[in-house]
Design an enzyme around this catalytic site. Structure first.
Site, PDB file in Angstrom:
ATOM      1  N   THR A 196     -19.483 -32.555  45.650  1.00 18.43           N
ATOM      2  CA  THR A 196     -18.485 -31.496  45.500  1.00 18.43           C
ATOM      3  C   THR A 196     -17.082 -32.055  45.253  1.00 18.43           C
ATOM      4  O   THR A 196     -16.182 -31.314  44.887  1.00 18.43           O
ATOM      5  CB  THR A 196     -18.447 -30.609  46.764  1.00 18.43           C
ATOM      6  OG1 THR A 196     -18.301 -31.466  47.897  1.00 18.43           O
ATOM      7  CG2 THR A 196     -19.727 -29.810  46.921  1.00 18.43           C
ATOM      8  N   GLY A 197     -16.896 -33.350  45.432  1.00 17.18           N
ATOM      9  CA  GLY A 197     -15.582 -33.970  45.198  1.00 17.18           C
ATOM     10  C   GLY A 197     -15.374 -34.252  43.718  1.00 17.18           C
ATOM     11  O   GLY A 197     -16.283 -34.094  42.906  1.00 17.18           O
ATOM     12  N   LYS A 232     -20.542 -26.662  52.874  1.00 16.21           N
ATOM     13  CA  LYS A 232     -20.757 -25.926  51.630  1.00 16.21           C
ATOM     14  C   LYS A 232     -22.235 -25.715  51.309  1.00 16.21           C
ATOM     15  O   LYS A 232     -22.602 -25.479  50.153  1.00 16.21           O
ATOM     16  CB  LYS A 232     -20.070 -26.654  50.467  1.00 16.21           C
ATOM     17  CG  LYS A 232     -18.546 -26.642  50.608  1.00 16.21           C
ATOM     18  CD  LYS A 232     -17.847 -27.331  49.452  1.00 16.21           C
ATOM     19  CE  LYS A 232     -16.331 -27.344  49.685  1.00 16.21           C
ATOM     20  NZ  LYS A 232     -15.638 -28.251  48.772  1.00 16.21           N
ATOM     21  N   ILE A 238     -20.957 -46.225  46.041  1.00 18.29           N
ATOM     22  CA  ILE A 238     -19.969 -46.528  45.004  1.00 18.29           C
ATOM     23  C   ILE A 238     -18.589 -46.787  45.619  1.00 18.29           C
ATOM     24  O   ILE A 238     -17.827 -47.601  45.131  1.00 18.29           O
ATOM     25  CB  ILE A 238     -19.851 -45.347  44.003  1.00 18.29           C
ATOM     26  CG1 ILE A 238     -21.240 -44.935  43.467  1.00 18.29           C
ATOM     27  CG2 ILE A 238     -18.891 -45.682  42.873  1.00 18.29           C
ATOM     28  CD1 ILE A 238     -21.988 -46.000  42.718  1.00 18.29           C
ATOM     29  N   THR A 239     -18.285 -46.085  46.686  1.00 22.65           N
ATOM     30  CA  THR A 239     -16.959 -46.115  47.310  1.00 22.65           C
ATOM     31  C   THR A 239     -16.420 -47.523  47.524  1.00 22.65           C
ATOM     32  O   THR A 239     -17.134 -48.393  48.008  1.00 22.65           O
ATOM     33  CB  THR A 239     -17.028 -45.428  48.689  1.00 22.65           C
ATOM     34  OG1 THR A 239     -17.705 -44.183  48.536  1.00 22.65           O
ATOM     35  CG2 THR A 239     -15.637 -45.209  49.266  1.00 22.65           C
ATOM     36  N   GLU A 240     -15.142 -47.730  47.154  1.00 18.96           N
ATOM     37  CA  GLU A 240     -14.514 -49.015  47.457  1.00 18.96           C
ATOM     38  C   GLU A 240     -13.546 -48.857  48.608  1.00 18.96           C
ATOM     39  O   GLU A 240     -13.191 -47.749  48.988  1.00 18.96           O
ATOM     40  CB  GLU A 240     -13.815 -49.601  46.226  1.00 18.96           C
ATOM     41  CG  GLU A 240     -12.701 -48.771  45.667  1.00 18.96           C
ATOM     42  CD  GLU A 240     -12.062 -49.432  44.439  1.00 18.96           C
ATOM     43  OE1 GLU A 240     -11.845 -50.647  44.460  1.00 18.96           O
ATOM     44  OE2 GLU A 240     -11.775 -48.718  43.470  1.00 18.96           O
ATOM     45  N   TYR A 281     -20.506 -54.231  32.439  1.00 22.49           N
ATOM     46  CA  TYR A 281     -20.446 -53.388  31.233  1.00 22.49           C
ATOM     47  C   TYR A 281     -20.353 -54.280  29.999  1.00 22.49           C
ATOM     48  O   TYR A 281     -21.004 -54.052  28.982  1.00 22.49           O
ATOM     49  CB  TYR A 281     -19.238 -52.448  31.260  1.00 22.49           C
ATOM     50  CG  TYR A 281     -19.067 -51.659  32.534  1.00 22.49           C
ATOM     51  CD1 TYR A 281     -20.158 -51.366  33.352  1.00 22.49           C
ATOM     52  CD2 TYR A 281     -17.812 -51.195  32.926  1.00 22.49           C
ATOM     53  CE1 TYR A 281     -19.985 -50.657  34.518  1.00 22.49           C
ATOM     54  CE2 TYR A 281     -17.646 -50.481  34.098  1.00 22.49           C
ATOM     55  CZ  TYR A 281     -18.731 -50.219  34.894  1.00 22.49           C
ATOM     56  OH  TYR A 281     -18.559 -49.523  36.054  1.00 22.49           O
ATOM     57  N   GLU A 320     -18.938 -64.281  40.978  1.00 18.13           N
ATOM     58  CA  GLU A 320     -17.516 -64.585  40.998  1.00 18.13           C
ATOM     59  C   GLU A 320     -17.211 -65.443  42.214  1.00 18.13           C
ATOM     60  O   GLU A 320     -18.070 -65.641  43.076  1.00 18.13           O
ATOM     61  CB  GLU A 320     -16.669 -63.306  40.967  1.00 18.13           C
ATOM     62  CG  GLU A 320     -16.920 -62.355  42.102  1.00 18.13           C
ATOM     63  CD  GLU A 320     -16.198 -61.013  41.926  1.00 18.13           C
ATOM     64  OE1 GLU A 320     -16.004 -60.567  40.788  1.00 18.13           O
ATOM     65  OE2 GLU A 320     -15.830 -60.427  42.944  1.00 18.13           O
ATOM     66  N   HIS A 340     -11.163 -58.007  44.126  1.00 17.56           N
ATOM     67  CA  HIS A 340     -12.322 -57.763  44.984  1.00 17.56           C
ATOM     68  C   HIS A 340     -12.106 -58.393  46.346  1.00 17.56           C
ATOM     69  O   HIS A 340     -11.657 -59.522  46.453  1.00 17.56           O
ATOM     70  CB  HIS A 340     -13.584 -58.346  44.361  1.00 17.56           C
ATOM     71  CG  HIS A 340     -14.029 -57.604  43.153  1.00 17.56           C
ATOM     72  ND1 HIS A 340     -15.062 -58.030  42.367  1.00 17.56           N
ATOM     73  CD2 HIS A 340     -13.589 -56.477  42.582  1.00 17.56           C
ATOM     74  CE1 HIS A 340     -15.224 -57.184  41.371  1.00 17.56           C
ATOM     75  NE2 HIS A 340     -14.334 -56.232  41.483  1.00 17.56           N
TER      76      HIS A 340
END
Lengths: 294, 382
Positions: free
Chosen positions: A17-18, A43, A96-98, A162, A212, A250
């Site tokens: 919902t975000g 919700k 996914i959140t950083e 990517y 890395e 990072h």
């Protein structure tokens, strides 16, 4: 075949919902991913573009048969969200959140390992996982990847992943699965976990590994490759010229005291028989040579 | 986020750990006044975010007020490995019988917390680790279990500290672990942890690094953020919320994503140039972010050319191109710019940039060619 996900993977989005969750959840759905549910404690009963929202992951799993969760919850809520997903019964949790505190990561990593040993966590701070043509969970642009194999990719960095997907596609090389393990200090899934899975996947014939500076995960992966892998590997390590003690973006990418340098990692990988490129393009060229010889 | 020694001690004191009374001073007069209040003998200690203070003459014992004045005068303004001393910590001097080492940090391989304890403190622990690794007692702590008193006691015994201080050391180390976890620290280190003539353990130095990702639950971190040492460029980037690290070269670097930015720095070096910085503008390269990034780079007097390296994933090429054009309208750029734009809708993006191309805005198809051109424009290889 693919690793971790396939066309049967059903995904519940925590944070659908975000703004981030609805945007990327929508893109994942357009790609063909089975986006079956979202969660929000207040919700439940509503929907996001037709995708039903449940109060908890457990309820979403019960109602939709979701097998994976994708977390877009802001950092303070990630620890709770990861455990909610595990308790809710999914097999795969993609975070996914950083900006998740390292102490939280260390805590839920160990909590999962002890109490939910069969649950796989990817991330936090990762771009997600894509098996081109089958399933895309996270923030990777699906169309930059060519489906079909024979290459599997595992990477600590988003944009470099990517770059690799795109360069391989331009060379006409397909990918079985591309896994972003994330750049944080305590990733839920390691290079080694992915290498092991790629080694066991009959459709994956070669593996590209993008690392890395910082930590010793690449060195551990080199050891694993030397002892356990029959498939050829190409690699690139970012941060060859990073000055010691400087933290570059990072949370994991920090060099101190001569440990975790790109040079040490590249040497360990080369010694394990990995073809190591000096930049992303060179690593993709090396992979093209490997694929041509398969 | 690195804390000064005195901030580290105040942080420890908040967890009820024994530290010496002291005061911070920014001038010689303040140092003298602090020493008068504390009563000599005192230590005069340079406060900088780097090690090797003692060897550089930044830590001195002062038996009387005259000595405090002299030492403060010498230490304030001292250059310690490129860090200019702007403040000194005046602390009541301690009598030392033994010097130990204690720390907690995350072991990224084991994915657990690692405690290290040694009876051979007061020196570089790396040296001890190399020359006499058995002198360091290690304990791995599962964050779910935490550090129990029994395990802590066994750890202290394994380190073979003076048996008289076992109880005190166990109590202090349990507090240190609490400070590490509840304070969201990446590192807590006491070196030396001393034993006083009355057999008490006492914190004589403190090194604390806090996890910048946990500021949302630590309002008190704001005070530490304000005292971080950043060069002018880094400070300007920090205000704009950009991930920036200053380097020594002449090619300004802007890229999206930490990995690509690091890789761009590598490639500039590989083709014989020297990057002026690392700058990650993140995923969404819109005009505001791009303008801010260009401004920071442009204000760096050593920059002779700018390399913009963008790979469009979800971010589309045309958005990036529009962002660059818009940013260049807002900021007057003094150095030539080389752009490499690839990925999603790169063709459309390049088409948007095409009419604006000039000597000062050039485009290359690959990362390597773009780096070569930028290095050439910055005055050639070193």
């Amino acid at each position: 075949m693919s690793i971790f996900v396939d066309e049967n993977t059903k995904v519940v989005y925590q944070g659908l919902t975000g703004s981030q969750g609805s945007y990327y959840g929508g893109l994942n759905r357009e790609y063909g991913t089975q986006v079956v549910a979202g969660t929000h404690p207040k919700k439940a009963g509503t929907d996001v573009d037709g995708v039903p929202i449940y109060a908890t992951v457990a309820e979403a799993v019960a109602a939709t048969g979701a097998t994976a969760s994708c977390i877009f919850i802001p950092a303070p809520g990630v620890k709770g969200a990861v455990m909610e997903a595990a308790e809710g019964g999914v097999e795969l949790i993609v975070t996914i959140t950083e900006g998740v505190p390292a102490h939280d990561e260390a805590y839920f990593y160990n909590d999962l390992r002890r109490n939910f040993p069969d649950v796989r966590l990817l991330g936090p701070n990762c771009p997600g996982v894509i098996s081109p043509g089958k399933c895309n969970i996270g923030i990777t642009a699906g169309h930059i990847a060519k489906a079909g194999g024979p290459v599997g990719i595992v990477s600590r960095s988003g944009t470099l992943t990517y770059q690799a997907l795109y360069e391989l596609k331009q060379k006409g090389i397909g990918v079985t699965t591309c896994v972003g393990i994330g750049g944080d200090p305590v990733p839920g899934t390691s290079f080694m976990d992915c290498l092991e899975a790629f080694e066991a996947d009959p459709e994956t014939k070669a593996v590209m590994m993008i690392g890395e500076i910082g930590g010793s995960a690449e060195e551990e992966a080199a050891e694993f490759i030397k002892n356990n892998m029959s498939k050829p590997v190409s690699s690139y390590i970012a941060g060859v010229t990073a000055p010691p003690g400087k933290k570059m973006g990072h949370a994991g990418a920090i060099v101190s005291g001569g440990k975790g340098t790109a040079q040490a990692k590249m040497e360990a990988l080369a010694e394990a028989g990995v073809k190591v490129g000096n930049n992303p393009t060179e690593a993709c060229d090396l992979m093209a040579e490997i694929v041509a010889d398969l | 986020m690195d804390l000064f020694e005195y901030q580290g001690k105040q942080f420890f004191a908040g967890f009820d750990m024994p530290v010496s009374p002291g005061e911070i001073a920014f001038t010689v007069d303040e140092a003298v006044a602090a020493a008068e209040r504390l009563g000599p003998p005192v230590m005069v200690k340079a406060q900088v975010h780097t090690g090797g203070r003692g060897k550089a003459g930044g830590v001195k014992f002062a038996a009387d007020i005259d000595a405090v004045r002299e030492h403060a005068r010498n230490i304030l303004g001292l250059d310690i490995k490129g860090h200019i001393v702007g403040r000194v910590w005046i602390e009541k001097a301690s009598d030392i019988v033994e010097e130990y080492y204690a720390s907690f940090t995350l072991d990224r391989s084991a994915k657990q917390h690692l405690g290290m304890l040694s009876a051979e403190g007061g020196v570089e622990i790396e040296t001890v680790a190399e020359e006499n690794p058995d002198a360091i007692a290690k304990i791995w702590v599962d964050p779910v279990d935490g550090l129990t008193e029994d395990r802590c006691r066994a750890w202290v015994e394994a380190a073979e500290l003076n048996p008289k201080v076992t109880d005190g050391a166990v109590e202090l180390l349990l507090k240190l672990y609490r400070a590490y976890v509840e304070g969201d620290a990446d590192l807590v280190e006491i070196n030396p942890l001393i034993v006083t003539p009355d057999d008490q353990v006492h914190v004589l130095d403190a090194k604390v690094t806090l996890d910048g990702s946990s500021t949302f639950r630590h309002e008190e971190y704001q005070q530490y953020d304000e005292t971080q040492t950043r060069d002018e460029r880094e400070a300007a980037a920090h205000v704009k919320g950009l991930q920036y690290v200053g380097l020594e070269g002449t090619v300004g670097v802007i890229a999206n994503g930490a990995g690509l930015a690091m890789s761009t720095v590598d490639v500039v070096n590989q083709v014989g140039g020297r990057p002026a910085n690392f700058l990650d503008i993140g995923g969404g390269a819109n005009a505001d972010i791009m303008a801010g990034a260009l401004e920071v780079i442009n204000n760096d007097p050593s920059v002779e050319a700018i390399l913009i390296n963008i790979f469009g994933g979800i971010t589309r090429g045309e958005e990036v191109a529009n962002g660059i054009i818009e940013a260049m309208k807002r900021v007057k750029i003094d150095s030539p710019i080389v752009i490499r734009l690839d990925g999603t809708n790169a063709d459309q993006g390049r088409a948007i940039l095409e009419p604006s191309l000039s000597e000062n805005l050039q485009m290359e198809a690959t990362m390597l060619d773009a780096a070569r051109l930028a290095v050439e424009l910055a005055g050639g290889t070193r």
